[in-house]
Scaffold this active site. Structure first.
Site, PDB file in Angstrom:
ATOM      1  N   SER A  58       0.800  -1.224   0.000  1.00 45.78           N
ATOM      2  CA  SER A  58       0.000   0.000   0.000  1.00 45.78           C
ATOM      3  C   SER A  58       0.834   1.277   0.000  1.00 45.78           C
ATOM      4  CB  SER A  58      -0.949   0.014   1.207  1.00 45.78           C
ATOM      5  OG  SER A  58      -0.232  -0.222   2.409  1.00 45.78           O
ATOM      6  N   ASP A 350      -3.293   8.231   7.676  1.00 51.22           N
ATOM      7  CA  ASP A 350      -4.173   7.336   8.421  1.00 51.22           C
ATOM      8  C   ASP A 350      -3.297   6.590   9.437  1.00 51.22           C
ATOM      9  OD1 ASP A 350      -2.940   5.173   7.172  1.00 51.22           O
ATOM     10  OD2 ASP A 350      -4.709   4.510   6.079  1.00 51.22           O
ATOM     11  N   HIS A 353      -0.419   4.639   7.220  1.00 52.45           N
ATOM     12  CA  HIS A 353       0.238   5.111   6.001  1.00 52.45           C
ATOM     13  C   HIS A 353       0.669   6.574   6.088  1.00 52.45           C
ATOM     14  CE1 HIS A 353      -2.532   1.796   4.739  1.00 52.45           C
ATOM     15  NE2 HIS A 353      -1.401   1.385   4.202  1.00 52.45           N
TER      16      HIS A 353
END
Length: 384
Positions: A58, A350, A353
């Site tokens: 991610s 978040d 991340h």
């Protein structure tokens, strides 16, 4: 605005003067190559890079999980506030704006490598500037994503896609096999993997089976296997990032016992794996003729920020910018709830991340800073 006391100001000036600090504004959204190179103070550089191929999780996924999981899944980054600073569009990047490989592509004079699962059949046969195969929650081992019940694309499957889709689609567009071979040898293969292997996947599935020493060696063995596959397929320029200090993420800080600012048990686990990575890349370069392997120390990039946040322009290093469904900042972002306004000054967007600002920092340090890249920096690899 950040208020600096006298000694804070003196320290900041010292750090900037001697190259330890790095406060550069995130560039405008549609900045071009020339202006970004100037923004980064990269003088008189020439890059003739035909393509960037991206593999990973991610940190570098720009839409594949969105294609797999749809617009309602946080792992796919398919809803606002993700993308709030990417022209207000949630594209699948799990952050507020651009990710590191976006900035790297712009410096190279290339478009952002499109997500493989978002490309049309025509695009797959015509785009020669690179492709992104990354998938959030994925990793080196096939177990990644299973406990989340997510059908993510792990590294071996990403290499499969490169081999069975991109290679087959592009071969016929070149005048000769030699031309295609030359193209691949000049392209950059950017890889960021193993965060999920060392995080939740280890804790939920693998810890009961392996000591961390044996597990790290298992990861290195699998990584070696896939890197050799890419080499056999034609890759020659490899940039490999190690794993960031996962124990310092807002999620881990808020959900696990720890005595210091971070969860050192997790960071120690990451460090065991990171410690094996230089030897792997050195060995591969010694046995694979014509290959170039460069290691990017993203762990140190984060560590430097955590130790001296103000010298890098950050006010908050351990809090999520977005709010979850419980009204806290511990779980994944809730849909369509406005995030913090000071996200330019935060390390994390978040609980897992980095923000666009932090993405820009690790990208520019990889590009310019030989102290966190070995044996050369990313610009030098791109020029090689």
């Amino acid at each position: 605005m950040v208020k600096l006391h006298f000694w804070d100001f003196i320290i900041l000036i010292y750090l900037l003067e001697f190259g330890y600090g790095d406060v550069i504004e995130v560039p405008p959204f549609n900045i071009n190559q020339k202006d970004l190179i100037k923004h980064l103070s990269l003088v008189d550089i020439k890059i003739a890079l035909p393509a960037i191929y991206v593999f990973g999780d991610s940190f570098v996924d720009n839409g594949n999980n969105k294609a797999i999981l749809g617009n309602k899944d946080a792992i796919g980054g398919g809803y606002l506030p993700f993308g709030i600073d990417f022209d207000g569009k949630p594209t699948g990047r799990v952050t507020n704006g651009r990710i590191g490989v976006d900035f790297i592509a712009t410096v190279a004079g290339l478009p952002y490598p499109p997500p493989i699962l978002g490309m049309s059949k025509i695009d797959r046969k015509t785009i020669r500037t690179g492709v992104n195969y990354a998938s959030g929650a994925s990793g080196l081992l096939p177990q990644n994503g299973h406990f989340l019940h997510k059908n993510v694309i792990n590294f071996s499957q990403q290499v499969d896609l490169f081999e069975n889709s991109t290679m087959e689609d592009l071969k016929s567009t070149f005048d000769s096999p030699e031309g295609f071979t030359q193209y691949l040898s000049k392209s950059l293969f950017f890889i960021h993997h193993a965060s999920n292997d060392l995080g939740l996947t280890f804790e939920v599935e693998m810890e009961k089976k392996y000591s961390i020493d044996k597990y790290a060696k298992l990861l290195i063995k699998e990584f070696s296997k896939q890197l050799k596959r890419l080499y056999t397929l034609g890759a020659r320029k490899f940039f490999v990032s190690n794993v960031s200090p996962l124990g310092c993420s807002p999620f881990n800080i808020n959900t696990k016992n720890h005595s210091g600012p971070c969860v050192e048990e997790i960071n120690n686990r990451v460090s065991v794996y990171n410690g094996l990575l230089p030897g792997l890349l050195e060995k591969l370069q010694s046995i694979l003729p014509g290959s170039k392997f460069v290691l990017g120390d993203i762990y140190k990039v984060f560590q430097d920020v955590f130790e001296m946040p103000r010298s890098y322009g950050f006010k908050d290093v351990n809090t999520s910018c977005c709010i979850d469904n419980n009204g806290t900042r511990i779980q994944v972002c809730a849909p369509n709830i406005a995030p913090c306004k000071d996200r330019k000054n935060r390390v994390f967007f978040d609980p897992f991340h980095p923000s666009e600002t932090m993405h820009f920092l690790w990208a520019r340090r990889f590009l310019k800073d030989s102290s966190i890249c070995s044996p050369i920096n990313l610009i030098q690899l791109m020029q090689a």
